[in-house]
Every structure is written in structure tokens, then in C-alpha cells.
Design a protein around this motif. Structure first.
Motif, PDB file in Angstrom:
ATOM      1  N   ARG A  51      -4.853   7.937  -1.705  1.00  0.00           N
ATOM      2  CA  ARG A  51      -3.711   8.148  -0.799  1.00  0.00           C
ATOM      3  C   ARG A  51      -2.404   8.025  -1.560  1.00  0.00           C
ATOM      4  O   ARG A  51      -1.487   8.832  -1.378  1.00  0.00           O
ATOM      5  N   MET A  52      -2.327   7.013  -2.445  1.00  0.00           N
ATOM      6  CA  MET A  52      -1.102   6.850  -3.222  1.00  0.00           C
ATOM      7  C   MET A  52      -0.895   8.039  -4.149  1.00  0.00           C
ATOM      8  O   MET A  52       0.223   8.385  -4.485  1.00  0.00           O
ATOM      9  N   ARG A  85       2.156  -3.516  -0.013  1.00  0.00           N
ATOM     10  CA  ARG A  85       1.398  -2.492   0.703  1.00  0.00           C
ATOM     11  C   ARG A  85       2.211  -1.895   1.854  1.00  0.00           C
ATOM     12  O   ARG A  85       2.012  -0.733   2.216  1.00  0.00           O
ATOM     13  N   ALA A 125       4.281   0.605   0.129  1.00  0.00           N
ATOM     14  CA  ALA A 125       3.437   1.742  -0.258  1.00  0.00           C
ATOM     15  C   ALA A 125       3.060   2.603   0.933  1.00  0.00           C
ATOM     16  O   ALA A 125       2.774   3.779   0.775  1.00  0.00           O
ATOM     17  N   LEU A 160       0.457   1.650   2.812  1.00  0.00           N
ATOM     18  CA  LEU A 160      -0.963   1.379   3.046  1.00  0.00           C
ATOM     19  C   LEU A 160      -1.161   0.461   4.247  1.00  0.00           C
ATOM     20  O   LEU A 160      -2.255   0.359   4.782  1.00  0.00           O
ATOM     21  N   PRO A 205       1.243   7.163   3.021  1.00  0.00           N
ATOM     22  CA  PRO A 205       1.438   6.892   1.593  1.00  0.00           C
ATOM     23  C   PRO A 205       1.585   8.170   0.764  1.00  0.00           C
ATOM     24  O   PRO A 205       2.405   8.206  -0.156  1.00  0.00           O
ATOM     25  N   LEU A 264       5.469   7.391  -4.118  1.00  0.00           N
ATOM     26  CA  LEU A 264       5.381   6.170  -4.923  1.00  0.00           C
ATOM     27  C   LEU A 264       4.026   6.155  -5.618  1.00  0.00           C
ATOM     28  O   LEU A 264       3.075   6.769  -5.151  1.00  0.00           O
ATOM     29  N   ALA A 265       3.960   5.449  -6.737  1.00  0.00           N
ATOM     30  CA  ALA A 265       2.669   5.321  -7.424  1.00  0.00           C
ATOM     31  C   ALA A 265       2.285   3.853  -7.447  1.00  0.00           C
ATOM     32  O   ALA A 265       3.146   2.984  -7.474  1.00  0.00           O
ATOM     33  N   MET A 266       0.980   3.603  -7.407  1.00  0.00           N
ATOM     34  CA  MET A 266       0.552   2.211  -7.369  1.00  0.00           C
ATOM     35  C   MET A 266      -0.545   1.957  -8.392  1.00  0.00           C
ATOM     36  O   MET A 266      -1.425   2.788  -8.590  1.00  0.00           O
ATOM     37  N   PHE A 280      -3.472  -0.786  -9.123  1.00  0.00           N
ATOM     38  CA  PHE A 280      -4.174  -1.841  -8.394  1.00  0.00           C
ATOM     39  C   PHE A 280      -4.740  -2.885  -9.358  1.00  0.00           C
ATOM     40  O   PHE A 280      -5.038  -2.588 -10.510  1.00  0.00           O
ATOM     41  N   LEU A 318       4.518   0.732  -8.117  1.00  0.00           N
ATOM     42  CA  LEU A 318       4.159  -0.536  -7.492  1.00  0.00           C
ATOM     43  C   LEU A 318       2.961  -1.104  -8.250  1.00  0.00           C
ATOM     44  O   LEU A 318       1.959  -0.419  -8.432  1.00  0.00           O
TER      45      LEU A 318
END
Ligand SMILES: Nc1ncnc2c1ncn2[C@@H]1O[C@H](COP(=O)(O)OP(=O)(O)OP(=O)(O)O)[C@@H](O)[C@H]1O
Ligand SMILES: [Mg+2]
Lengths: 276, 334
Positions: free
Chosen positions: A175-176, B47, B50, B52, B72, B77-79, B81, B156
């Protein structure tokens, strides 16, 4: 982990496993043997084990009296069609239950399962009438539809169990990365769940193939499947055991072969997540 | 561009309120670290930004645009984890290319950007491997590569280094800082490690039970903590706190002295606190002494590594009078 199992125990378990397997297999073996006997031999008072007069006439009789190819085609259309349709509905449904659960998700799952506990005859009359009014009686698509509906709870349950094993992080990463729901399911979830989806598919093809109640009651000549084909060889009079066996053998042979070739996949899928 | 603004953002899970009310302005290009104890809501806040998680109420602006309800995928934006969350069924190349494919970039552009990212992150020789055939550090790099190719408004990071060993963490910390200096893109970085927070951040948000305790530069937080919580959280080893009559002498409910702000002597000093050495942790460059002070309890003192102390030694402690932090009964700095 090393375990000390005495040779005696091992032999015991091996023996038991073979005994159970043979016991389960014996009806199929009997059908196989009977199919090559003459009708007289098949009902003989002192049954023979191996066919004394090996014959193929049962098979030609079966083909003469009924169209095997047509029934087999119907079986394939209905079992594969209903499974694919079931997956198309079941994958998004299981996605929602596994990854976007609500307070009621557990109840919905239980409710779906509970529909499998109801005897099918309980809804026979309404379904028959609906089918009659919608002109779905004795049609392949009608049967496909009903097969999809009765197997959908199992499809969703199985998929739900497999999807639960997939870390939600990975879907969130998609999703991101800009994936909308469709891409998330098609490019990320489905490829990761291939073993689970494959065994769901196999199991449901087998279930739909073997289903007898609805295929016998909702079809007659045109859309009959192989289960209807078998039942047409059981008659109140005359000798029919050997021909019935030949018909049964023809009916189960394709699915038996498929199960044989895919058993590795089936076992892997059905025990997915149990060992990790 | 990548400014992020939270206005009265609230979040509850069912009945439980996790974030009571947060307002925060993060400037374009800033490196902001969210730090706080476990369970304080750092990941939840990230989150929310983001997309989420949905906010219970409040507004989230990205570059001044209201994105509170945007999914999202639309926020740009990029995340990265904590678990890396790489796609296990794709090669490294396809992992990095995935966001570009989702953005329907032309094939030549994808190839070129993937090659470039791989070169920057030393991944060129691993492009055709699956993630499971990579080490933790390499997986982390792939996750970063996947984040940078699409040139997001902001990055993020949720505790991206906590699965790595100590040496690798230090390396990756530097790499991420360097990446920030190169790209000059806004970054929000969640950690509970205050050393990471101090060394990487332009500004730090200290969170506690879903509330912002203080938002400021690392040195601000160190020198002028707004309250007892921040004072105790920032700085390693922890600040020593004393209440009662000793604090009353300074007109405060409680006072705090950092381990590095003591004068330490083996000979009696006037007005000094007298104590006995308990454990001495010798790190070589520094020694941390845990001293049982009469009437005040256990204190941690930092001295240089050349002095040797043993259990039971008598010592005298003199807090640096200019560096005593004073707090009122509610824990607010005076
Ligand atoms: N989906 C959820 N449903 C219910 N409660 C949740 C959910 N996600 C988080 N929480 C709760 O919210 C609180 C904050 O969680 P969060 O993950 O944001 O903490 P954190 O600061 O990131 O902690 P850590 O440093 O351990 O990662 C915790 O008490 C957690 O139990
Ligand atoms: Mg967290």
C-alpha cells in the motif's frame, strides 16, 4: 531431535498404517475388480477375488447406454467452473476477513460454517422451485452456481486460514508503495498464497466432482455429471453390479489420477503453517 | 517538498485512547525522530501519518493539503518497516522496481532507477536474488532502495535497525544520516533508542503515553528538558533524581543531576554527598559508578576511565551547581 523408538513400535505403526490404508482403499479395489467381471460373477454367492472371465464388455455396455464423454465434460465444467468462481469470490472475501476484520468477523465465519451443518434436503424444495422459475434446471451453469454456493464456505475458510499466515506488514508495504487494493491482492497477496490457493483449488475440484445430491436432483439428461451418470446404472431389477462398477470406475478415474499427481501439493497445502 | 502537519490528531482503538491529542509541524527536509518508551504510541502516530491507520479525529496535512482521509497509496510517502516487509516472491530487482511499476513508469526509467539505487546502496550484485538469500543488513538496504526509487515526499522509518547487530546498526545509522544529507527529503524516524535519536535527529519528538512531552533539537532536550520525563529519558546513563529536603534546599520539589555533572573525590569535600561505591562499570573510555549515597539512594556517576574504584570505596559527590535541574511537584521544569 533424536527420539528412541524401538523397532517393534516402528513395525507396529507401519503395519497399522498399511492396514488402515488398505481398509480405506478396499471398496475402490473391489469396484476395480468387479468392473472386469461378468454380471453373473459379480453377484455370485461365493464371490471370487480376481475376475475369472476377464471382460471389457461392461465398459462398452456403459458407453452404449449412456454418453460418458458428455457427462465427463459436464463434470469438468461444473467442478472447475464452480471452483474458479468460488476463488474469485473467496479471495477478496478472505482478504477482508484476514486483513480488515471487524468485531463480527468471527461470527460471520462461524455462520458460514454453520450452513454446512444443515442437511441439503432442508433447502431442496425452495432451491428446486427457484431453479425451475429461473429456468436453471438441468443446465450446466445452474449446477455450477449451486456448487459454487455450497462450497464457498469451505473455500473462504481455507483461504482465510492461509491468509492469516501472511504478515500484514508486507501488504502494508505494498500500500505504501502505491498499490491499490486490486494490485495488492493480485501482485502481492495471491503470489504469496499460491500453495494455499492451489490446495483450496484441488480440494474444491474434488468436492465438486464427487458431489451427488444436487447434481442428481437438479439435472436429468443434458447437464448430468458423472455422479448422475453412475446413479443411472443402479436399477431395481436385473443385473447391474458389474456395469455399475465399470461406470463408477470411469467416473472416479480422472479425479483419482488428478489427486494422485497433486498429492504432494495437497499435503503441503493442507499442513501449511503447521510446521514453520 | 514534504512538510507534514498534524492538527489535533486523536486515535483510539475501540475504547482505548492511544493518542489523546497531538499537534505537530514538521518542516520540509527535516529529520525528525519520534522517541519514547515502548507502547507510548510512536508506531501508531507514524502509521496515522502513513495512512495505514485512520484517525479518530483531527487533520493531517501533507504540503498543506488535507490528506486525513487519503489511502496510503495516494499520500506519496515511503515507509521502511522494522520487519523489512520485502516481497518474498520477488527478486531484489523486482522489489525495488515495485513502487515504480505501481506508478506505471516506463520500463527504461524503471531499469535506470533500479540500477542507480542498487549502486548507491551496494546491492548491484544481489539484484537477482530473493530476499531470503540476503543478510539482515542487505534486506534493510533493499527496503531502503524500494523507498527511495519513487522519490517520496517523505520517508517514514519504524525502528528500521532494531533487528540488526550492534556494529551494523552503527553503520546503517550513518548511512541513513548520509542519505538524508544527500536527498534532503523529510524523514520521520521512530526509535526507542535515545542514542539513535540524539545522533540522527534535527529535532526530536519525545512521546509519553500518546502525548508530546517536548519537541526540540537534541541539544535543547539535553540542556533544557521541559519536564522530569524528558530529563530522565534523554541522556545516557539516566539523570539522577533527588526529592525531599535536599531538593527543598534548591526551592524545588525534586532536582536532577546528570551522571556527567558531578565532581567526584575520595577525600571529604565540604557540602558534598557521601556514599559508597556499589558496582563500577568500566568501559575503558569512561567508568560508570553506581554509588549508594547516604539518605538519597543510588546514584550513577560518570568519571574518566583512568580511575579505578572497587566495591565499598568511600567517595564524595559534588553536583555542579550550575547544572542542577529543578522540577515542581507536577514534574515541570522550573
Ligand atoms: N491495532 C491495535 N488495536 C488495539 N491496540 C493497539 C493497536 N495497535 C497498537 N495498539 C496499542 O497502542 C499502544 C501504542 O502502540 P504502538 O505500537 O504505537 O507503540 P510503540 O510506541 O510503537 O511501541 P514499541 O516501541 O514497542 O514499538 C499500545 O498500548 C498498543 O497495545
Ligand atoms: Mg513500535
Amino acid at each position: 531431535m533424536a527420539r528412541n523408538v524401538s523397532t517393534g513400535t516402528k513395525i507396529g505403526f507401519t503395519f497399522a498404517a498399511w492396514a488402515i490404508a488398505l481398509l480405506l482403499f478396499s471398496p475402490i479395489l473391489w469396484v476395480l475388480l468387479t468392473a472386469f467381471k461378468t454380471e453373473a460373477e459379480a453377484i455370485a454367492n461365493s464371490p471370487t477375488f480376481l475376475p475369472q472371465n476377464f471382460t471389457l464388455e461392461n465398459f462398452s455396455a456403459v458407453q452404449d447406454r449412456s454418453d460418458y464423454v458428455k457427462h465427463a465434460t459436464n463434470s469438468i465444467l461444473v467442478s472447475v467452473g464452480s471452483t474458479l468462481l468460488g476463488l474469485a469470490i473467496g479471495i477478496p472475501a478472505a482478504w477482508a476477513m484476514a486483513f480488515a476484520p471487524t468485531k463480527r468477523t468471527k461470527d460471520v465465519l462461524m455462520w458460514m460454517l454453520s450452513t454446512k451443518m444443515m442437511p441439503a434436503v432442508g433447502v431442496l424444495i425452495p432451491i428446486y422451485l427457484i431453479f425451475r422459475d429461473l429456468r436453471l434446471l438441468d443446465t450446466v451453469h445452474g449446477l455450477t452456481l449451486i456448487m459454487t454456493v455450497i462450497n464457498l464456505p469451505i473455500i473462504i475458510w481455507m483461504l482465510y486460514t492461509y491468509f492469516k499466515e501472511i504478515p500484514v506488514d508486507i501488504l502494508e508495504a505494498a500500500r505504501m508503495d502505491g498499490a491499490e487494493l486490486y494490485n495488492e491482492i493480485v501482485h502481492v497477496l495471491v503470489p504469496m498464497a499460491v500453495p494455499g490457493i492451489a490446495s483450496t483449488l484441488l480440494l474444491n475440484v474434488i468436492l465438486a466432482w464427487n458431489e451427488a445430491f444436487w447434481s442428481i436432483t437438479l439435472t436429468s439428461g443434458r447437464a448430468g455429471t458423472l455422479t448422475a451418470f453412475i446413479s443411472s446404472f443402479s436399477s431395481p431389477q436385473g443385473l447391474f453390479l458389474a456395469k455399475l462398477s465399470a461406470a463408477s470406475l470411469l467416473a472416479i478415474a480422472p479425479i483419482l489420477l488428478m489427486g494422485w499427481f497433486s498429492q504432494k501439493q495437497l499435503v503441503r497445502g493442507l499442513t501449511f503453517g503447521a510446521v514453520k | 517538498m514534504g512538510s507534514i502537519s498534524l492538527q489535533h490528531v486523536k486515535k483510539s482503538f475501540g475504547e482505548v485512547q492511544i493518542i489523546p491529542d497531538i499537534s505537530l509541524d514538521i518542516k520540509d527536509g527535516e529529520f525528525v525522530v519520534f522517541v519514547g518508551p515502548s507502547g507510548c504510541g510512536k508506531s501508531t502516530l507514524l502509521r496515522l501519518i502513513a495512512g495505514l491507520e485512520d484517525t479518530t479525529s483531527g487533520t493531517i496535512l501533507l504540503d498543506g493539503q488535507d490528506m486525513t482521509k487519503a489511502p496510503p497509496a495516494r499520500r506519496g510517502l515511503a515507509m521502511v518497516f522494522q520487519s523489512y516487509a520485502l516481497y518474498p516472491h520477488m527478486t531484489v530487482r523486482d522489489n525495488i522496481a515495485f513502487p515504480l511499476k505501481m506508478a506505471k513508469a516506463p520500463k527504461e526509467v524503471i531499469d535506470q532507477k533500479v540500477e542507480y539505487a542498487a549502486r548507491t546502496l551496494n546491492l548491484s550484485s544481489y539484484l537477482d536474488r530473493r530476499p531470503r538469500a540476503l543478510s539482515g543488513g542487505q534486506r534493510q538496504r533493499v527496503a531502503i532502495g524500494r523507498a527511495i526509487v519513487r522519490e517520496p515526499k517523505a520517508f517514514l522509518f519504524d525502528e528500521p535497525l532494531s533487528n540488526l547487530d550492534a556494529a551494523l546498526r552503527v553503520n546503517m545509522r550513518l548511512e541513513i544520516t548520509e542519505l538524508h544529507q544527500q536527498l534532503k527529503t523529510t524523514m520521520i524516524y521512530v526509535t526507542h533508542d535515545q542514542v539513535e535519536a540524539m545522533t540522527m535527529a534535527d529535532r526530536i519528538v519525545v512521546l509519553n503515553a500518546g502525548n508530546v512531552e517536548q519537541f526540540g533539537s537534541p541539544l535543547d532536550l539535553y540542556k533544557k528538558p521541559a519536564n522530569r520525563f524528558v530529563a530522565g529519558f534523554i541522556g545516557s546513563p539516566r539523570m539522577n533524581f533527588v526529592d525531599g529536603p535536599e531538593a527543598a534546599k534548591h526551592n524545588a520539589h525534586s532536582i536532577g543531576v546528570r551522571p556527567e555533572h558531578f565532581k567526584l573525590s575520595r577525600d571529604p569535600l565540604a557540602n558534598a554527598w557521601k556514599g559508597k561505591v556499589g558496582v563500577a562499570e568500566q568501559l575503558g573510555s569512561d567508568t560508570f559508578l553506581h554509588v549508594h549515597v547516604e539518605g538519597l539512594g543510588l546514584m550513577t556517576i560518570r568519571t574518566d576511565g583512568d580511575q579505578t574504584f572497587s566495591h565499598g570505596d568511600d567517595v564524595y559527590l559534588m553536583p555542579d551547581p550550575t547544572r542542577i535541574y529543578r522540577f515542581d511537584a507536577a514534574g515541570i521544569a522550573l
